[in-house]
Scaffold this motif. Structure first.
Motif, PDB file in Angstrom:
ATOM      1  N   ALA A 133     -45.440   8.959 -62.562  1.00 40.41           N
ATOM      2  CA  ALA A 133     -46.290   7.775 -62.486  1.00 40.41           C
ATOM      3  C   ALA A 133     -45.782   6.670 -63.412  1.00 40.41           C
ATOM      4  O   ALA A 133     -45.792   5.485 -63.053  1.00 40.41           O
ATOM      5  N   GLU A 134     -45.337   7.044 -64.593  1.00 39.79           N
ATOM      6  CA  GLU A 134     -44.770   6.067 -65.530  1.00 39.79           C
ATOM      7  C   GLU A 134     -43.626   5.293 -64.887  1.00 39.79           C
ATOM      8  O   GLU A 134     -43.448   4.100 -65.117  1.00 39.79           O
ATOM      9  N   ALA A 135     -42.831   5.994 -64.074  1.00 39.43           N
ATOM     10  CA  ALA A 135     -41.634   5.404 -63.481  1.00 39.43           C
ATOM     11  C   ALA A 135     -41.923   4.552 -62.248  1.00 39.43           C
ATOM     12  O   ALA A 135     -40.998   3.987 -61.663  1.00 39.43           O
ATOM     13  N   GLY A 136     -43.190   4.460 -61.839  1.00 42.22           N
ATOM     14  CA  GLY A 136     -43.539   3.543 -60.759  1.00 42.22           C
ATOM     15  C   GLY A 136     -44.021   4.163 -59.468  1.00 42.22           C
ATOM     16  O   GLY A 136     -44.123   3.465 -58.458  1.00 42.22           O
ATOM     17  N   THR A 137     -44.343   5.446 -59.478  1.00 44.49           N
ATOM     18  CA  THR A 137     -44.873   6.106 -58.282  1.00 44.49           C
ATOM     19  C   THR A 137     -46.339   6.458 -58.485  1.00 44.49           C
ATOM     20  O   THR A 137     -46.690   7.124 -59.461  1.00 44.49           O
ATOM     21  N   THR A 138     -47.182   6.009 -57.577  1.00 45.78           N
ATOM     22  CA  THR A 138     -48.585   6.410 -57.613  1.00 45.78           C
ATOM     23  C   THR A 138     -48.706   7.850 -57.132  1.00 45.78           C
ATOM     24  O   THR A 138     -48.194   8.198 -56.067  1.00 45.78           O
ATOM     25  N   VAL A 139     -49.358   8.685 -57.929  1.00 48.97           N
ATOM     26  CA  VAL A 139     -49.491  10.110 -57.600  1.00 48.97           C
ATOM     27  C   VAL A 139     -50.962  10.425 -57.311  1.00 48.97           C
ATOM     28  O   VAL A 139     -51.842  10.095 -58.114  1.00 48.97           O
ATOM     29  N   VAL A 140     -51.212  11.053 -56.183  1.00 46.96           N
ATOM     30  CA  VAL A 140     -52.564  11.508 -55.832  1.00 46.96           C
ATOM     31  C   VAL A 140     -52.551  13.031 -55.787  1.00 46.96           C
ATOM     32  O   VAL A 140     -51.930  13.635 -54.914  1.00 46.96           O
ATOM     33  N   ILE A 141     -53.208  13.651 -56.759  1.00 47.80           N
ATOM     34  CA  ILE A 141     -53.311  15.114 -56.799  1.00 47.80           C
ATOM     35  C   ILE A 141     -54.584  15.505 -56.058  1.00 47.80           C
ATOM     36  O   ILE A 141     -55.688  15.128 -56.466  1.00 47.80           O
ATOM     37  N   THR A 142     -54.447  16.240 -54.989  1.00 42.84           N
ATOM     38  CA  THR A 142     -55.599  16.547 -54.145  1.00 42.84           C
ATOM     39  C   THR A 142     -56.484  17.626 -54.771  1.00 42.84           C
ATOM     40  O   THR A 142     -56.063  18.350 -55.672  1.00 42.84           O
ATOM     41  N   ARG A 143     -57.688  17.726 -54.265  1.00 40.20           N
ATOM     42  CA  ARG A 143     -58.612  18.803 -54.634  1.00 40.20           C
ATOM     43  C   ARG A 143     -58.855  19.646 -53.385  1.00 40.20           C
ATOM     44  O   ARG A 143     -59.772  19.363 -52.615  1.00 40.20           O
TER      45      ARG A 143
ATOM     46  N   VAL B 230     -38.356  18.099 -64.765  1.00 35.48           N
ATOM     47  CA  VAL B 230     -39.005  17.801 -63.484  1.00 35.48           C
ATOM     48  C   VAL B 230     -39.106  16.295 -63.278  1.00 35.48           C
ATOM     49  O   VAL B 230     -38.846  15.787 -62.174  1.00 35.48           O
ATOM     50  N   THR B 231     -39.471  15.565 -64.320  1.00 37.79           N
ATOM     51  CA  THR B 231     -39.582  14.113 -64.204  1.00 37.79           C
ATOM     52  C   THR B 231     -38.247  13.495 -63.811  1.00 37.79           C
ATOM     53  O   THR B 231     -38.181  12.644 -62.911  1.00 37.79           O
ATOM     54  N   GLU B 232     -37.180  13.907 -64.482  1.00 40.47           N
ATOM     55  CA  GLU B 232     -35.855  13.359 -64.188  1.00 40.47           C
ATOM     56  C   GLU B 232     -35.459  13.612 -62.738  1.00 40.47           C
ATOM     57  O   GLU B 232     -34.992  12.705 -62.031  1.00 40.47           O
ATOM     58  N   LEU B 233     -35.661  14.840 -62.280  1.00 41.24           N
ATOM     59  CA  LEU B 233     -35.287  15.185 -60.906  1.00 41.24           C
ATOM     60  C   LEU B 233     -36.164  14.483 -59.882  1.00 41.24           C
ATOM     61  O   LEU B 233     -35.668  13.979 -58.873  1.00 41.24           O
ATOM     62  N   LEU B 234     -37.449  14.448 -60.141  1.00 46.27           N
ATOM     63  CA  LEU B 234     -38.406  13.896 -59.184  1.00 46.27           C
ATOM     64  C   LEU B 234     -38.288  12.380 -59.076  1.00 46.27           C
ATOM     65  O   LEU B 234     -38.296  11.814 -57.970  1.00 46.27           O
TER      66      LEU B 234
END
Length: 233
Positions: free
Chosen positions: A84-94, A223-227
């Motif tokens: 998210a810091e890098a500019g991607t909006t993340v939606v974690i579902t329930r 994980v952050t670097e790869l993703l």
């Protein structure tokens, strides 16, 4: 006879519902608190899920992420904050009943959290990754954390990043490799040295898993670097 059948059905349904609520793995307080204090992201407990956005509002891509079976969705906030810091909006579902297979919602039920974004990826951890494969038809790319598909995506042009852990005792590297044929030929498979199944979230040890030799901080960074490289390529 009819009442006996009804009684069996009631007991079966009741037992299943009870099982889905027992043993849910809670998010570890330390990593979650650190993420919630991160000034570079905004965390919104929205109807669509837990939404992580860059604090500056500059987001051009989105990722819908499906939790593993009976894992608290908040357990993925810390490991996904860097994305998210890098500019991607993340939606974690329930997921309904804490299991992705019981959740029939389509991808747009979650992307509606940020309707201004057109470029969406879908991903998930463990069983959540299996469900993500089923939702991938409407996505730009697919991300798997310690998971593999049961859906055949081999003939698609979908971009895929599959992350496995060398110490995973559940979705072992061998199992991930065995299901490789269901992914496009271009899929990128990465094995993270020292990572266990539970290393892909922050919810503590998991029964049947291996013992991780990678620290939580190093795992988050890896994980952050790869993703980020994959999503913003």
């Amino acid at each position: 006879m009819l009442w006996a059948v009804v009684a069996v059905l009631v007991l079966t349904v009741g037992g299943t519902l009870a099982w889905t609520q027992i043993g849910v793995m809670a998010a570890e307080e330390g990593p979650l608190a650190e993420a919630q204090d991160n000034p570079k992201i905004t965390i919104d407990d929205a109807p669509e899920g837990i939404v992580l956005t860059p604090a500056d509002g500059d987001s051009g891509t989105g990722l819908v992420f499906v939790p593993g079976a009976k894992v608290d969705p908040w357990a993925y906030v810390a490991i996904l904050q860097g994305t998210a810091e890098a500019g991607t909006t993340v939606v974690i579902t329930r997921p309904w009943l804490n299991l992705a297979f019981f959740d029939p919602r389509r991808l747009d039920a979650f992307t509606s959290a940020a309707p201004e974004i057109d470029d969406w990826s879908v991903g998930g951890h463990s069983l959540g990754g299996v469900r993500a494969c089923q939702l991938a038809e409407g996505a730009e790319s697919l991300v798997l954390f310690a998971s593999y598909c049961s859906t055949d995506l081999s003939d698609t042009d979908l971009d895929v990043l599959s992350l496995a852990g060398s110490e995973d005792g559940l979705s072992t590297p061998a199992k991930v490799a065995h299901a490789r044929y269901l992914l496009p030929a271009s899929a990128e498979l990465v094995e993270i040295p020292g990572a266990s199944h539970a290393s892909f979230g922050d919810y503590g040890p998991q029964s049947g898993d291996g013992t991780p030799t990678i620290s939580g901080v190093e795992m988050h960074e890896t994980v952050t670097e790869l993703l980020v490289a994959f999503l913003q390529d």
